[in-house]
Design a protein around this motif. Structure first.
Motif, mmCIF file in Angstrom:
data_model
loop_
_atom_site.group_PDB
_atom_site.id
_atom_site.type_symbol
_atom_site.label_atom_id
_atom_site.label_comp_id
_atom_site.label_asym_id
_atom_site.label_seq_id
_atom_site.Cartn_x
_atom_site.Cartn_y
_atom_site.Cartn_z
ATOM 1 N N LYS A 6 6.621 79.005 33.422
ATOM 2 C CA LYS A 6 8.019 79.071 33.001
ATOM 3 C C LYS A 6 8.886 78.270 33.974
ATOM 4 O O LYS A 6 9.773 77.536 33.567
ATOM 5 N N TYR A 7 8.579 78.414 35.282
ATOM 6 C CA TYR A 7 9.349 77.724 36.318
ATOM 7 C C TYR A 7 8.402 76.987 37.262
ATOM 8 O O TYR A 7 7.395 77.556 37.703
ATOM 9 N N GLN A 115 8.866 75.025 31.660
ATOM 10 C CA GLN A 115 10.064 75.222 30.838
ATOM 11 C C GLN A 115 11.299 74.807 31.636
ATOM 12 O O GLN A 115 12.194 74.168 31.101
ATOM 13 N N THR A 116 11.312 75.183 32.920
ATOM 14 C CA THR A 116 12.411 74.817 33.824
ATOM 15 C C THR A 116 11.822 74.248 35.107
ATOM 16 O O THR A 116 10.893 74.824 35.669
ATOM 17 N N ASP A 290 17.256 71.650 31.356
ATOM 18 C CA ASP A 290 16.490 72.621 32.142
ATOM 19 C C ASP A 290 15.810 72.015 33.369
ATOM 20 O O ASP A 290 14.727 72.447 33.776
ATOM 21 N N ASP A 332 18.973 82.300 31.814
ATOM 22 C CA ASP A 332 17.922 82.829 30.929
ATOM 23 C C ASP A 332 18.370 84.068 30.172
ATOM 24 O O ASP A 332 17.855 84.365 29.087
#
Length: 433
Positions: A6-7, A115-116, A290, A332
């Motif tokens: 995700k990160y 995602q980010t 992002d 988020d």
């Protein structure tokens, strides 16, 4: 192999450690966050490398200065990351990035989907070979950026006991390393082209104190010229430094500190740039969806001065990373955080000296206190005044309360009616704000 997160934080320096801690504070889940670093060790406090790491007695060593001890926080050992479910990819260099497709590729061929993304790649040292300086590839010419660099320099210091060292550059690295090399009983000469040391921050009067102090400690200072070539011995080690003014200096060790460049080439054409860095907003968000940028690589709005700046200093590296992590998690869940409202802060320690600076070094200056290089306990400072208000303050040899006072005065920007009175009041002016 494809890894999905995700990160992802790309870069493993100071910012990475502080961002990771903030992500955890904000409730990041196990398996959501990865840090990718080309270094072999977990994030650490880089300033130690030019100070305690090279001390002749009881030098600092990892794990003693992993982040986040530099700001009085918990030391994040490698185990901390695994305990918190953060994947650390060390010895992993990212060689390509596609921000639109949201993936990174490593030199080993691994793919990382995100995602980010947080870009925390920091700066790379500028080398004399970049300018075509003859002989710049000789052995025992050192640059200092990473632990590996410091290890090599430390070994050279031990091998060349009581030898001659030439330090090229009169900024942070030049001043701090000249001091620590002298502590190791080397014969030290500093060379820099400017009329005085640390010209981006110091006034002529401030610099005169440090130059005098260093001279009293036995450091030889040569100003107004540059290194244009190096000669070597039969082992390929540096033997002499040739200066533009014709002088030739003997050298067993050369250390170069002539600045750094933000490492943003991977992202060229994919993000907006400004002032040599990646343009961000007050939450460190870039023009790419992002994607955030922090620390040395970020050009951000400096609210206090209605300006945009890029700041190369550990304090901003820490705080910008924390701001970005807070902003990412808030976004988020559809929330927001306050805009980054940074007060520029710089500091250094060398020999028995310690100074701090807050604010902006523009306008006219007022010097106060005891700035005699021969003083047993020098204690002096400078205020910068623009449009009748104090906008910056510098202090050498202050107490914790006095440093807090100059930070406050730089943020409050009080009016000054009489500069002569200000010089007489000195630090007491800041202390009563």
């Amino acid at each position: 192999m494809v890894h999905s997160y995700k990160y992802i934080i790309v870069g493993g320096g100071v910012s990475a450690g502080y961002a990771a801690r903030e992500f955890v504070k904000q409730g990041v889940k196990h398996g959501e966050l990865a840090i990718i670093s080309k270094e072999a060790v977990a994030p650490y406090e880089r300033p130690a490398l030019s100070k305690a790491y090279l001390f002749p007695e009881s030098p600092a060593r990892l794990p003693g200065f992993h982040t986040c001890v530099g700001s009085g926080g918990e030391r994040l050992l490698p185990e901390w990351y695994s305990e918190k479910g953060i994947d650390l990819y060390l010895n992993t260099e990212i060689v390509s990035a596609d921000l639109a497709a949201k993936f990174l590729k490593s030199a080993k061929g691994e793919h990382f989907d995100f995602q980010t993304l947080v870009i925390a790649t920091g700066s790379a040292v500028i080398k004399l070979s970049d300018f075509g300086v003859q002989g710049a590839g000789a052995k025992n010419i050192f640059y200092l950026r990473e632990v590996d660099d410091a290890d090599k320099l430390y070994e050279a210091i031990k091998a060349k006991k009581n030898g001659k060292a030439v330090v090229v550059g009169g900024g942070y690295i030049g001043l701090e390393l000249s001091a620590v090399l002298k502590l190791n009983n080397l014969d030290v000469t500093m060379v820099y082209p400017e009329p005085w040391c640390m010209p981006r921050l110091f006034t002529k009067e401030i610099a005169a104190f440090y130059e005098g102090y260093y001279s009293n400690k036995g450091v030889n200072i040569i100003k107004g010229t540059v290194a244009v070539g190096f000669t070597t011995n039969s082992d390929g080690e540096v033997k002499e430094v040739e200066l533009k003014d014709g002088r030739v200096l003997e050298a067993d060790i050369v250390v170069v500190g002539v600045g750094g460049r933000p490492q943003i080439s991977l992202f060229k054409g994919q993000v907006e740039e400004q002032n040599g860095g990646i343009k961000t907003d007050a939450f460190f968000k870039t023009s790419a969806y992002d994607v955030y940028a922090v620390g040395d690589v970020a050009t951000f709005p400096l609210k206090l001065y209605n300006d945009v700046r890029r700041v190369e200093h550990v304090d901003h590296a820490r705080k910008s990373a924390e701001q970005a992590a807070k902003a990412i998690i808030a976004a988020d869940v559809g929330q927001s955080v306050e805009e980054y409202d940074y007060l520029p802060y710089f500091y250094s320690r060398s020999f028995d000296l310690s100074w701090q600076f807050y604010g902006d070094n523009v306008g006219e200056t007022v010097l106060f206190g005891d700035n005699d290089p021969a003083s047993s306990k020098p204690n002096f400072g400078t205020y910068w005044i623009k449009e009748g208000k104090v906008v910056g303050a510098f202090l050498e040899g202050g107490t914790p309360d006095e440093y807090k006072a100059i930070a406050k005065v730089a943020r409050v920007k009080p009016a000054v009616e009489d500069v002569n009175q200000l010089a007489k009041e000195g630090i007491s002016f800041a202390s009563k704000i």
